[in-house]
Structures are given as C-alpha cells and as structure tokens.
Design an enzyme around this catalytic site. Structure first.
Site, short mmCIF file in Angstrom:
data_model
loop_
_atom_site.label_atom_id
_atom_site.label_comp_id
_atom_site.label_asym_id
_atom_site.label_seq_id
_atom_site.Cartn_x
_atom_site.Cartn_y
_atom_site.Cartn_z
CD GLU A 187 -2.92 -0.64 2.34
OE1 GLU A 187 -2.82 0.37 3.07
OE2 GLU A 187 -3.56 -1.67 2.79
CG ASP A 242 -4.21 7.74 8.41
OD1 ASP A 242 -4.21 6.41 8.56
OD2 ASP A 242 -4.45 8.25 7.20
#
Lengths: 263, 401
Positions: free
Chosen positions: A50, A61
């Site tokens: 990724e 996040d």
C-alpha cells in the site's frame, strides 16, 4: 479488475501463507528514500504494498501515519510525484508485487478521477483504498476505476451491520479491507474478541480475498488472524520502524510478520 | 422552500464522506433525528428550553444611530448576542444534546474555534448532566482564554489540538478521530452547518429559529419582510439559520460576508465561498480552500470563528446558484466596524459579527431610504476583547488630544 491482486493472494496461499499487505507513506522522509522503504517491504516478504499518499486532514489515521503525512507533505510529496517518481521505480525493482494507492478522496478529486485512474493503471497501480469514501458515495468513482482496470478496495468496519457488511463484501473489487477496531489507524495491544467471527462472515460473502487491518503490529496477532482472513494489513508499525531505524528495520518487521502468517 | 434532496445533497454539495466506521452512526443519527422531528413532544421540549433557558425569542433592535450615519436603509439587528452564552451557537447545542439524550448517548464531544460553540455545548451538557469533551486548536486555546475558562468552569474537558494549523479545522479532525474511536456511546455535536449528512441539515434546522423569529418580528415591526439580510460566514451556522427561512422569498436579498483576512490577494483569508474550489473536507463536498494537489490550506482571520477553510454545503449551493450574494471584509475593516458599532449602538459585537457590520454601510446605501436591512448580530464581543485590545488602545471619541 487488474487480476494482479488476486494472483498475489493466490501465490501466498499456494505457499501456505496468509498474505501480508504492507503500508508505507510515499515521501517519508522524502520521495527517493521512500522508494527504498517500499522495496524493503517487498524484500521482507510483503505480498501487496500500500502506497500512502499524504493528505493534510487525515480523519481515519492515528498519530503515527498523520506524522508521516506531515513529513511527506514537507518533503514535497504529491499524488502526481508519487505516480511519476515512486510508483514506476518500485515497479521496476519489484515487478511482481501489486501496488495499491491509499489516500483520501479529496486528493483524487483534485487530481481528477479519470486522469488518476488512467495514469495509475499506466504506471502499474493495481488498486486504490480511500478510507473516507463509503459505498454510498463511491458508485461513480468505482465505475471510472473499473473502466481503467484499477480496483477500488472497499472497507468494512466493526460497526458495520451484518447485511451491510455482506453487501460490501459481495460487491468488492481487489480485496475487502476489514477494519479490525473502531478507531483510527495505529497499533493496539489487543484486538476485539469478535473480530474472527466478523472476518468469517465477510469472507463467506466475498468473491475476493479478505484482509484485517488497523491495530495489527505483531507476528502473534498476524498468526491469530490468518486463520480467519486471507491476510493482514500492517501500517503504523512499519511506518514507525522505517522512520526510527530506516528501510532495514521495516524489512525485518515484514519478515517477522510473514513468519507469523505461515500456516 | 428547501434546496435539499433526499440524499443529503444541496445541488452538487453535501454527502457523507467519512470512514465506514462512522456511517452506521450517521444513519442512526439521521433516523433518530427524523423520528424526533416527527414527535411533537421533542419540538415542544426544544422550544421550552429555548424559551426558559436560552432567553428566546431574541429581540429585533432598530439601530437608529447607524441608520442615520450610514444614510440609507433602516438598519435592524437580530440580537443573537442576547441569547444565553452570548451567541447563536446555543440554539443548536440545546437541540443536539436533547437529541443525543433521546438516543441514549452517554458522552458528548465537540470541536470549537472561537470557543462559542464549545461554551454552548458545555452549557447544554451541564444543563442535561452529560460529560463533555471539547477539542480546540492550541492556537485558539491561546487566543480565546476566556472561553477556555468558561468551558472548564462548566465542567467540560478542553483538549488542545497541536496538529496542523492548530485551529478549528484541526480541532474538527481530532473530534472526528475521537468519535471514530468511541462511536457507540458518543454523540459528536458539530457546531457549523458543515460535516457529513445529516449534520448540515440538523444544524440548519436548529438554527432556523433565528430566521423564523425574524419573519414574525419584521412583520410586527415594519409590516413586511426585510429587503436584505446580512450575516457573517465561517462554517455558516448563523448565516444558514437566519437566511434559510427566506430562501423562497425572491424579494429578500440574502448576503453572506466572509473573512477577507489580510486581503483576498494576500493568500491569508477565510473566503471559501469567494475563492474556494470544490472538494471534500470533514465529511462533505463543498467549497474549500485548497492547493492544486488537494491539500487543505490554512485559513486566516482575526476572528477565530471565521478561521476555517471550508463552508457548509448548503451555503456553497446558495452561493453557486446566486441565491446568496457573497462579500468579504478584511481584518481591519472588521475591527473598524467593531468600534463603530460599539460607539454608535452600545453593543460590542463579536469579531465574526463585525465582518457583517463592515459591509453594512454600503448595503444600506445600495438599498436606499425606506428599505429595511437586517444584520444578524451572531454573537457578542466579550470573548474578543483581548485580541482587539492587543491591536492597540482604541481611539478616544470627542476628546481632543
């Protein structure tokens, strides 16, 4: 469908292993050195990589990846530069490993959806993960990606009701990214007890592989989960290792996680 | 008249761009909100608290000296500064906290810029006995010390946010992250008519009390609807609240005033409607200040409440379709307006509100005598006195040096 992601999972399975989906932030600490980090992830055994593209306001996040995004933005990372300077070089060094772009929807919108899909495919990107794009908002973008051959990987959360989770799984491209914990990205000492059940449910409905992500940082966690998933995603732990001790540390952590994924 | 479609869109704007973890909570909120609105006992309770506790209706005050000085339309002030806690923000927090209680939520979180929404949320939580955490940019914590104290005095926990520009947008990111982590028992009270669906609708509906009262008060005071209504626009909750009930009245000009900061050419402003481009921030598609790569830019305004690089999706739609006129006022113009209103009307307006006043003179003249201009006095300026006094001692009036 690119087909590339399916092949990578199949290769891991044939070796009797769960797949390792490894995340790092493009441009952390700068673009060329992040290429070395991505390469190290593959050398350590990552099956899918990724490629994080920084966004200024990353609501999904935790602090580790948020910090990496801030460093990457300071280093001048942009989606265009990642596609021009990072992706081709990682592909050259690791031609077998599918790359999946992970970023936020605004970054793709600003770049242009069609322009992104076309250029990403040209440069060898197999898929994309957009954590702030739930199924209700993704129909148009997914059609654009489908036409270009880029898999838009959906996410499934612990809060997702069963019927919705099954619908997400049935319709998935690439793989299903099962978020293990209600929360942001980042390492957790313990994962929820009902996670394996949820993974089984999603896996039964999905025509594509199913991975668990968020909160996973150890080989032991990877081992436990690989009985219920086709693989695991590890992000924050790798970002932290690479930031603290460089690519070799990320490579070593990948290798350790892969040992945990052997069946 | 509603500009809204069933899916939470206002034209191209709106939607629900959030992590999947939050989607079920937003669906739950949407359903609970529909049920509450269909239940007359809910509306009755909101109305009772607004009357007994908030002090509604707020007055519509004729601004006689400004009217004379500006030499144009009759100027009226819709006095949200007289609402409890000193701004319109309380209209929304009372409604949302009552809704959260109805949903069985055990914990309330909020974000705040200037601190008015944080104080209003802390106040509603104190009133209904719910624990409250308020995320606030560390820079705003420094420049809004009075409101930080008020929140803490009311029992809320204030969490300074050190990331990014250390202002409202970062506080909102952090509140969303916190919500993702504790979504099952927590309600997030968003303060602007922004965020993912159904928030822009929920906030607008609770704030529309301002415009509904104004309709009735205008009829009573001068026998017809106002010719123009002006409000400041950051995220836009006071603006959509006062303007929304008039969207269908073609004869009423709707005007939003954004933060021009150091000037539109300076790159340091909060003018998302004027200079923003389409993008996704904090869960909805709207007009945002961003660079060519889609990175959100830091906004600037002397007013912490207008220091936001986005704007509510319904206002973006109203601006794009031309129903709302958009103007800007710089920091200096807002400061000048602050003193003008203080000395002419005996009201210290909030710096946010001062932006609306800064365009008052030209609007009053454009409209001309015999017309009626309403300025939404969104909040009072007590919280801003440190910021304002730091710019120097105010000039004396009528005293020769």
């Amino acid at each position: 469908m690119s087909g590339e992601i399916a092949k990578a999972f199949a290769r891991a399975k044939a070796r009797g292993e769960g797949a390792l989906v490894a995340y790092a932030m493009a441009g952390d600490p700068d673009l060329p050195r992040s290429v070395d980090v991505f390469t190290a992830l593959v050398e350590g055994g990552a099956d899918v990589v990724e490629v994080g593209v920084a966004f200024s306001d990353p609501i999904a996040d935790g602090p580790v990846i948020q910090g990496a995004a801030e460093r990457a933005l300071k280093a001048g990372s942009t989606l265009k530069r990642v596609l021009d300077e990072v992706v081709p070089e990682v592909r050259r060094r690791c031609p077998e490993t599918p790359l999946v772009i992970m970023t936020y929807v605004n970054v793709i919108m600003a770049f242009g959806e069609e322009r992104f899909a076309k250029l990403a495919r040209e440069r060898g990107v197999a898929g994309a993960i957009l954590p702030d794009l739930p199924p209700e908002e993704s129909a148009d973008l997914r059609a654009t990606f489908d036409a270009a051959g880029v898999d838009l990987v959906p996410l499934c959360a612990p809060t997702t009701p069963r019927a919705r989770a099954e619908a997400i799984a049935r319709d998935a491209r690439g793989f299903v990214y099962c978020v293990s914990v209600a929360g942001v990205t980042g390492m957790r000492a313990e994962l929820p007890p009902d996670l394996s059940q949820r993974l089984d449910l999603v896996r039964a409905a999905a025509p594509v592989p199913v991975v668990a992500g968020f909160g996973i940082s150890t080989a032991e966690q990877a081992r436990t989960l690989s009985a219920h998933a086709d693989g695991v995603v590890v992000g924050s732990a790798l970002v932290r290792a690479a930031h603290a001790d460089g690519p070799a540390a990320a490579r070593a952590l990948c290798a350790e996680l892969k040992r945990g994924l052997k069946r | 008249m509603s500009t809204q479609t069933a899916t939470g869109r206002f034209g191209r704007f709106g939607g629900r761009y959030v992590p999947e973890t939050l989607v079920p909570a937003l669906l739950e909120l949407e359903e609970a909100y529909s049920a509450a609105r269909a239940d007359p006992t809910f509306d009755a309770e909101v109305a009772r608290v607004l009357r007994e506790f908030v002090g509604r209706p707020t007055t519509l005050t004729p601004a006689r000296r400004l009217t004379e000085a500006w030499g144009g339309a009759q100027v009226w002030l819709k006095r949200e500064d007289l609402a409890h806690t000193g701004a319109h923000k309380i209209n929304n927090t009372v409604g949302q906290v009552l809704l959260a209680r109805r949903m069985g939520k055990k914990r309330i979180i909020a974000e705040t810029g200037a601190g008015q929404h944080g104080v209003a949320t802390a106040t509603a939580c104190a009133l209904f006995g719910l624990p409250c955490e308020v995320f606030m940019g560390a820079l705003d914590v420094e420049r809004q010390a009075l409101n930080v104290f008020r929140m803490r005095a009311l029992g809320a926990v204030v969490r300074p946010v050190e990331s990014g520009s250390r202002t409202l947008k970062d506080a909102m990111n952090e509140a969303m992250r916190s919500w993702v982590s504790q979504v099952s028992d927590t309600h997030y009270v968003i303060g602007s008519a922004a965020g993912p669906h159904p928030y822009p609708t929920v906030v607008r509906d609770f704030q529309s009390i301002i415009g509904k009262e104004l309709r009735a008060q205008a009829m009573a005071a001068f026998g017809r609807l106002p010719d123009a209504i002006v409000a400041c626009v950051g995220g836009g909750s006071n603006a959509i609240g006062v303007l929304h009930p008039f969207i269908g009245d073609a004869g009423v000009r709707l005007i939003g005033v954004e933060a021009g900061g150091h000037g539109l050419d300076s790159g340091q402003h909060g003018a998302s409607l004027t200079l923003g481009t389409e993008g996704v921030l904090h869960g909805s598609r709207s007009l945002v200040l961003q660079d060519a790569d889609g990175q959100i830019q830091e906004a600037h305004s002397i007013s912490a409440g207008l220091d936001y690089p986005g704007v509510g999706p319904e206002l973006a739609h109203l601006a794009k379709t031309g129903r709302m006129e958009v103007r800007t006022a710089t920091d200096d113009e807002a400061l000048a307006a602050f003193y003008e209103v203080a000395r002419m009307e005996g009201i210290l307006p909030a710096l946010e509100t001062s932006h609306a006043f800064a365009r008052g003179r030209e609007l009053a003249r454009e409209l001309g005598a015999g017309k009626h201009l309403v300025i939404n006095c969104s909040g009072r300026g007590d919280k801003d006195v440190a910021t304002i006094s730091a710019r120097g001692v105010p000039p004396a009036v009528g005293v020769k040096a």
